[in-house]
Design an enzyme around this catalytic site. Structure first.
Site, PDB file in Angstrom:
ATOM      1  N   HIS A  45       1.311  -1.666  -0.350  1.00  0.00           N
ATOM      2  CA  HIS A  45      -0.035  -1.871  -0.406  1.00  0.00           C
ATOM      3  C   HIS A  45      -0.797  -1.505   0.791  1.00  0.00           C
ATOM      4  O   HIS A  45      -0.576  -2.251   1.781  1.00  0.00           O
ATOM      5  CB  HIS A  45      -0.415  -3.386  -0.648  1.00  0.00           C
ATOM      6  CG  HIS A  45       0.216  -3.941  -2.174  1.00  0.00           C
ATOM      7  ND1 HIS A  45      -0.742  -4.242  -3.080  1.00  0.00           N
ATOM      8  CD2 HIS A  45       1.335  -4.216  -2.593  1.00  0.00           C
ATOM      9  CE1 HIS A  45      -0.376  -4.707  -4.281  1.00  0.00           C
ATOM     10  NE2 HIS A  45       0.899  -4.696  -3.805  1.00  0.00           N
ATOM     11  N   CYS A  56       0.992   0.715  -6.212  1.00  0.00           N
ATOM     12  CA  CYS A  56       1.707  -0.255  -6.963  1.00  0.00           C
ATOM     13  C   CYS A  56       1.811   0.251  -8.411  1.00  0.00           C
ATOM     14  O   CYS A  56       2.678   1.093  -8.859  1.00  0.00           O
ATOM     15  CB  CYS A  56       1.383  -1.638  -6.725  1.00  0.00           C
ATOM     16  SG  CYS A  56       2.734  -2.800  -6.870  1.00  0.00           S
ATOM     17  N   GLU A  87      -3.784  -1.447   2.008  1.00  0.00           N
ATOM     18  CA  GLU A  87      -4.797  -2.342   2.416  1.00  0.00           C
ATOM     19  C   GLU A  87      -4.418  -3.741   3.210  1.00  0.00           C
ATOM     20  O   GLU A  87      -5.242  -4.397   3.710  1.00  0.00           O
ATOM     21  CB  GLU A  87      -5.838  -2.852   1.147  1.00  0.00           C
ATOM     22  CG  GLU A  87      -5.269  -4.347   0.600  1.00  0.00           C
ATOM     23  CD  GLU A  87      -3.934  -4.104  -0.327  1.00  0.00           C
ATOM     24  OE1 GLU A  87      -3.318  -4.956  -0.304  1.00  0.00           O
ATOM     25  OE2 GLU A  87      -3.673  -2.839  -0.372  1.00  0.00           O
TER      26      GLU A  87
END
Length: 362
Positions: free
Chosen positions: A333, A248, A335
């Protein structure tokens, strides 16, 4: 009590305040995720923003201690169609309303969030004020136009740590350059048996390299990457000396360090259903995203760097790789906090790169 969201273009959206007397000013953005409101509220990348959630009912499964991405909410304010005051879930420890009241975060419900989202998509992200009770309309409209937007030189220092700290014991040793890292990113590496050292955003390359890390993670974070020039200098000092993964804001700062450029998106990418294509394999992944800036593809030095992933909605850059150095990054992202877990392979690839002593194919 009546509450209002006043945008800088003069548009007013009326609703009801969950708690009277609160006031905030920030950038108004929308997120299209159907679940994961707690992760969204606590994501440091939302620092300085008033978040509009498009799903019509928010708070129905309450708040718990496990799903947070930071110790406290990071948003400035919240706008919803309906806030559920009586959650029903075995994991719930408190209500959305009580949680945000404790941190004096303004919440306005009863807003036509569909109309508000369409307005932001058409006009673009803009500043806004959340207020309740008696309103001096002329004064509020003047304030919303004149108050400067929060920039990265204030946002990143607000979400980073002040001193390095270590989580977990084991190998490999991962250094996290903390621009606003989410807790679930740290937890992923700890669960893999890694030792994780979290460095403040003001750390230099020398500070990070002093612990002899096996790899460096450039974290997510809020704001414009061009407002974090010290981060660009730190990354420049790391290039070629250690494997690097950017996520990001970390991805954008890596692009700047490599000689590329970034630009502000019209209304950003925020949600849990953004399709991204891995240009190496041809596979498409559904990703969780939260950013208002992107890397300009044509600005990257093509002899050294290439685009590895693209967003299938607008063809913006979602990943890049260095042709010779053990360096790569993604805009989304991996995760999945919150969102689908399609892209965890990015983390595994980073660990494989480390285990191969920084050597990569191609």
């Amino acid at each position: 009590m009546e509450a209002y969201l006043i945008l800088e273009d003069g548009t007013i959206f009326q609703g009801e305040a969950l708690e009277a007397g609160y006031f905030c000013h920030g950038e108004v953005v929308f997120n299209t995720s159907m679940t994961g409101y707690q992760e969204i509220l606590t994501d440091p990348s939302y620092c300085g923003q008033i978040v509009v959630l498009t799903y019509p009912l928010i708070g129905n499964y309450g708040i718990n201690e496990e799903d947070r991405e930071a110790p406290r909410p990071q948003v400035l304010g919240l706008v919803v169609r309906e806030a559920c005051l009586e959650p029903s879930n075995w994991r719930a420890q408190e209500t959305l309303a009580s949680y945000l009241k404790r941190y004096r975060i303004p919440v306005i419900q009863g807003v036509d969030t569909r109309a508000l989202t369409r307005h932001l998509r058409t006009r673009g992200t803009m500043r806004g004020i959340l207020t309740s009770g008696q309103v001096d309309w002329e004064e509020v409209k003047r304030l919303v136009r004149q108050t400067p937007p929060l920039s990265g030189d204030k946002l990143v220092p607000a979400v980073t740590n002040s001193q390095p700290y270590v989580l977990g014991e084991g190998s490999p040793r991962i250094a996290v350059y903390n621009l606003g890292v989410k807790q679930s990113i740290l937890e992923w590496f700890i669960k893999q048996g890694c030792s994780v050292t979290v460095f403040p955003a003001h750390s230099t390359a020398e500070d990070i390299l002093a612990i002899q890390p096996d790899g460096v993670l450039l974290s997510n974070g809020p704001g414009d990457p061009k407002d974090v020039p010290y981060g660009v200098e730190t990354v420049k000092g790391l290039l070629g000396k250690v494997p690097i993964l950017g996520i990001c804001l970390g991805h954008q700062i890596l692009a700047l360090a490599l000689g590329g450029d970034t630009f502000k998106l019209h209304f950003g990418h925020r949600g849990g259903n953004h399709p991204v294509k891995d240009l190496t394999t041809g596979r498409v992944y559904i990703t969780s995203q939260n950013h208002g800036y992107a890397v300009a593809a044509g600005s990257l030095p093509s002899e050294e760097v290439y685009v590895s992933h693209i967003n299938l909605n607008d063809d913006t850059v979602e990943g890049l790789r260095h042709r010779y150095l053990p360096v790569f990054s993604v805009q989304y992202h991996p995760e999945a906090g919150p969102g689908p877990r399609d892209s965890e392979y990015i983390f595994r690839e980073f660990l494989e790169l480390i285990s191969n002593k920084g050597c990569r194919k191609g």
